[in-house]
Design a protein around this motif. Structure first.
Motif, PDB file in Angstrom:
ATOM      1  N   ARG A 361       0.827  -1.202   0.000  1.00  0.00           N
ATOM      2  CA  ARG A 361       0.000   0.000   0.000  1.00  0.00           C
ATOM      3  C   ARG A 361       0.863   1.254   0.000  1.00  0.00           C
ATOM      4  NH1 ARG A 361      -4.826  -1.364   4.377  1.00  0.00           N
ATOM      5  NH2 ARG A 361      -5.593  -3.264   3.340  1.00  0.00           N
ATOM      6  N   ASP A 363       0.604   5.801  -0.452  1.00  0.00           N
ATOM      7  CA  ASP A 363      -0.149   7.034  -0.611  1.00  0.00           C
ATOM      8  C   ASP A 363       0.111   7.546  -2.020  1.00  0.00           C
ATOM      9  OD1 ASP A 363      -0.904   9.777  -0.703  1.00  0.00           O
ATOM     10  OD2 ASP A 363      -0.770   9.901   1.480  1.00  0.00           O
ATOM     11  N   GLU A 364      -0.889   7.501  -2.890  1.00  0.00           N
ATOM     12  CA  GLU A 364      -0.676   7.825  -4.296  1.00  0.00           C
ATOM     13  C   GLU A 364      -0.420   9.310  -4.537  1.00  0.00           C
ATOM     14  OE1 GLU A 364      -2.856   5.627  -7.391  1.00  0.00           O
ATOM     15  OE2 GLU A 364      -3.970   4.679  -5.765  1.00  0.00           O
ATOM     16  N   ILE A 370       2.802   3.043   3.021  1.00  0.00           N
ATOM     17  CA  ILE A 370       1.933   3.032   4.199  1.00  0.00           C
ATOM     18  C   ILE A 370       2.322   1.847   5.077  1.00  0.00           C
ATOM     19  CG2 ILE A 370      -0.440   2.819   5.013  1.00  0.00           C
ATOM     20  CD1 ILE A 370      -1.347   4.064   2.369  1.00  0.00           C
ATOM     21  N   CYS A 377       5.384  -2.643   6.057  1.00  0.00           N
ATOM     22  CA  CYS A 377       4.401  -2.279   5.036  1.00  0.00           C
ATOM     23  C   CYS A 377       3.237  -3.259   4.985  1.00  0.00           C
ATOM     24  CB  CYS A 377       5.084  -2.191   3.671  1.00  0.00           C
ATOM     25  SG  CYS A 377       6.251  -0.831   3.553  1.00  0.00           S
ATOM     26  N   CYS A 380      -0.930  -5.518  -0.504  1.00  0.00           N
ATOM     27  CA  CYS A 380      -2.178  -5.206  -1.204  1.00  0.00           C
ATOM     28  C   CYS A 380      -2.932  -6.484  -1.527  1.00  0.00           C
ATOM     29  CB  CYS A 380      -1.891  -4.464  -2.510  1.00  0.00           C
ATOM     30  SG  CYS A 380      -1.175  -2.837  -2.290  1.00  0.00           S
ATOM     31  N   GLU A 384      -6.472  -3.845  -5.376  1.00  0.00           N
ATOM     32  CA  GLU A 384      -5.984  -2.699  -4.609  1.00  0.00           C
ATOM     33  C   GLU A 384      -4.639  -2.235  -5.180  1.00  0.00           C
ATOM     34  OE1 GLU A 384      -5.160  -1.450   0.054  1.00  0.00           O
ATOM     35  OE2 GLU A 384      -5.357  -3.556  -0.513  1.00  0.00           O
ATOM     36  N   GLY A 386      -0.982  -0.665  -5.634  1.00  0.00           N
ATOM     37  CA  GLY A 386       0.125  -0.531  -4.702  1.00  0.00           C
ATOM     38  C   GLY A 386       1.448  -0.417  -5.426  1.00  0.00           C
TER      39      GLY A 386
END
Length: 582
Positions: A361, A363-364, A370, A377, A380, A384, A386
């Motif tokens: 995951r 933060d785009e 994340i 970490c 995903c 989802e 990632g």
């Protein structure tokens, strides 16, 4: 009862496919079935076991079958190795070897020794391959400079490589080491000055071998290489098939959409390379009878948009798309070995730890990984998006990471304690489906958020280009004062001013949801691209939608009218002040 039936079926699958003794099969099936999610895992297993076994075989071959060019020369001798399209000149493997030996001897006589760096600044041709191959034979590292560079960018690339004419090292030419530096390849510089990525011998071999074994290539294939040799796709994935596997490679001086299929017919090519927008440029050409009279059975490359994937296969009668994913400097390579539409590769859902890569995951907006409460970490799940990461293991040619010449840039690339071990993130966001197939989501920093939704620039670019008759389109997010997120903006190459905005607005309303439709349009003569056809967005993103900074035609999507209107200074002030509704 259902689990028992599934376990019995699984037992026979193991027995038939792997040929293991019954006792081992029963034990393996029980461990697998009861340790997973029952029917769901069984269904995924059945759908992916063939693919995963093939991939395991590929990885085994790459690790065990370590060839060098000398063996290739001995095996193929007088067979044609390279064909330079510019002159029609043909070199056999023996002639290529002789040329590279002369280069090595000349450089050694002039004082170059192991560890020296020589910048190679020239256009595609057979000599290009012979030059860096000759350098490698005496341990000289080649810096492959983009021949389009000028002024500060050229000086920068030469300086950071440390190219020099200093004599040092031993008196006798050293043997080629598998982990020694081979040459430097420069990143495309889509967000600033290029960085010099280190390519060692094992890296070169691994990249070339993975696609050869993974996609079922053969030494008798003829590969059409129209990509620049200063990048990894053309020089490693393409020319590597010649040096390592004895394939004939046709070197094109420069990509030409109008001559592409004629060249393939002329040289009896069976494999063609593509990257970035090449497939779209070919689809944009007028239909010709020659485009299906070739012998091409495979298109090899990366960046083919899902929106035109099947159209490309059908129109040009190419039965296999060999799409792969990999960055020159990273240790995460993927391959779509069984022609799954839109996928750039996969990772096993059955035994995911055999090939230690993961989607985690991210933060785009900031591209920060994340982490959970334990500091590591979060993996995903299917669907989802990632960031792709791969565990570093320096003594494993499949897992080693050599980074850049600049140590600071290398350290920035490495993330620590991702899964309690050191890993290296790539520059891209991917998304995985239930069976482990991975799909390119976006280049780092390109995805933006608007009206509470994440917008994929790649998907929007593909849609707009199709609506605009395959014109070059670049999509990016721009900041609007006082507004949350970033508004979508599309730059369209339209030198003839031929776009029908009313029709485009109507088509756009049907094709994209509200949040994905560009708020701003910019029409310009052409869109700047790198040598590998990647769009350069940094400067356009900085200029935004300000008419005082942009001399090109600008338009704004007026929601009240449902159409695009010219964007002048007065309207710009109204938008910035918040009076104009977005």
């Amino acid at each position: 009862m259902l689990r028992l039936a599934c376990s019995t079926a699984l037992l026979f699958v193991f027995r038939l496919l792997l040929g293991l003794p019954w006792l081992q099969v029963v034990a393996a099936c029980l461990i697998f079935f009861f340790g997973t999610g029952g029917w769901t895992s069984f269904r995924v297993f059945v759908k992916t076991i063939g693919r995963d076994l093939h991939a395991a075989g590929v990885l085994l071959k790459v690790k065990l079958n370590v060839k060098i060019f000398a063996e290739t020369v001995q095996k193929y001798g007088d067979k044609t190795a390279l064909i330079f399209e510019g002159t029609g000149e043909k070199w056999s493997f023996r002639e290529l070897d002789d040329y590279s030996n002369r280069v090595a001897n000349l450089l050694y006589q002039r004082g170059f020794r192991e560890g020296d760096v020589v910048a190679l600044f020239m256009e595609n041709r057979s000599q290009y391959v012979g030059l860096w191959l000759g350098m490698a034979k005496i341990g000289v590292e080649a810096a492959l400079i983009n021949f389009n560079l000028r002024l500060e960018a050229l000086v920068h690339c030469v300086n950071i490589s440390g190219s020099k004419a200093v004599i040092f090292g031993s008196d006798n030419p050293p043997q080629r080491g598998f982990t020694d530096r081979l040459f430097y390849i420069y990143t495309s510089g889509t967000t600033g000055m290029p960085k010099a990525a280190i390519v060692v011998h094992s890296r070169y071999y691994r990249m070339a071998a993975l696609v050869y074994y993974g996609f079922g290539m053969r030494s008798e294939d003829v590969l059409y290489d129209c990509l620049p040799l200063y990048h990894s796709a053309g020089n490693i994935v393409g020319v590597g098939q010649c040096l390592i596997h004895g394939m004939t490679v046709v070197i094109k001086k420069k990509f030409s959409a109008s001559k592409f299929w004629d060249d393939c017919i002329k040289y009896n090519c069976t494999i063609v390379q593509y990257i970035g927008e090449i497939c779209r440029y070919l689809l944009n050409q007028p239909v010709r009878h020659t485009e299906q009279q070739h012998r091409v059975r495979m298109a090899l490359g990366n960046g083919l948009r899902q929106s035109i994937w099947e159209e490309f296969m059908q129109r040009f009668n190419v039965p296999q798309i060999a799409e792969f994913y990999g960055a020159t400097e990273c240790n995460c390579s993927l391959g779509n070995f069984n022609n799954k539409t839109g996928a750039c590769g996969f990772n096993s859902r059955i035994l995911p730890y055999v090939y230690p890569i993961r989607l985690v995951r991210v933060d785009e907006e900031t591209m920060e990984l994340i982490r959970g409460p334990d500091g590591v970490c979060i993996p995903c799940g299917p669907g989802e998006p990632g960031q792709l990461v791969g565990r570093i293991k320096q003594n494993d040619p499949l897992r080693r990471f050599d980074g850049y010449v600049n140590e600071t840039a290398t350290n920035k690339k490495i993330a620590h304690s991702v899964f309690k071990k050191e890993t290296v993130p790539t520059c891209d966001v991917l998304v995985m489906d239930e069976c482990g197939y991975m799909y390119f989501r976006d280049r780092t920093g390109d995805t933006f958020r608007w009206k509470g939704e994440n917008v994929s620039t790649t998907e929007v670019e593909g849609t707009l280009s199709r609506l605009l008759d395959m014109k070059d389109v670049v999509v990016y997010g721009v900041e609007v004062p006082g507004v949350e997120g970033k508004a979508g903006m599309a730059a369209v190459a339209d030198p003839e001013n031929s776009t029908d905005l009313e029709k485009f607005s109507r088509d756009l309303e049907k094709a994209l949801p509200v949040y994905a439709r560009p708020v701003f349009l910019r029409f310009l003569p052409e869109v700047n691209k790198t040598g590998t056809f990647k769009f350069q967005k940094t400067e356009m993103r900085r200029e935004g939608f300000d008419p005082s900074l942009v001399s090109d035609r600008l338009y704004f999507l007026d929601c009240s009218k449902g159409s695009y209107v010219p964007l002048d200074a007065e309207l710009h002030r109204s938008i910035v002040s918040g009076k104009q509704k977005l």
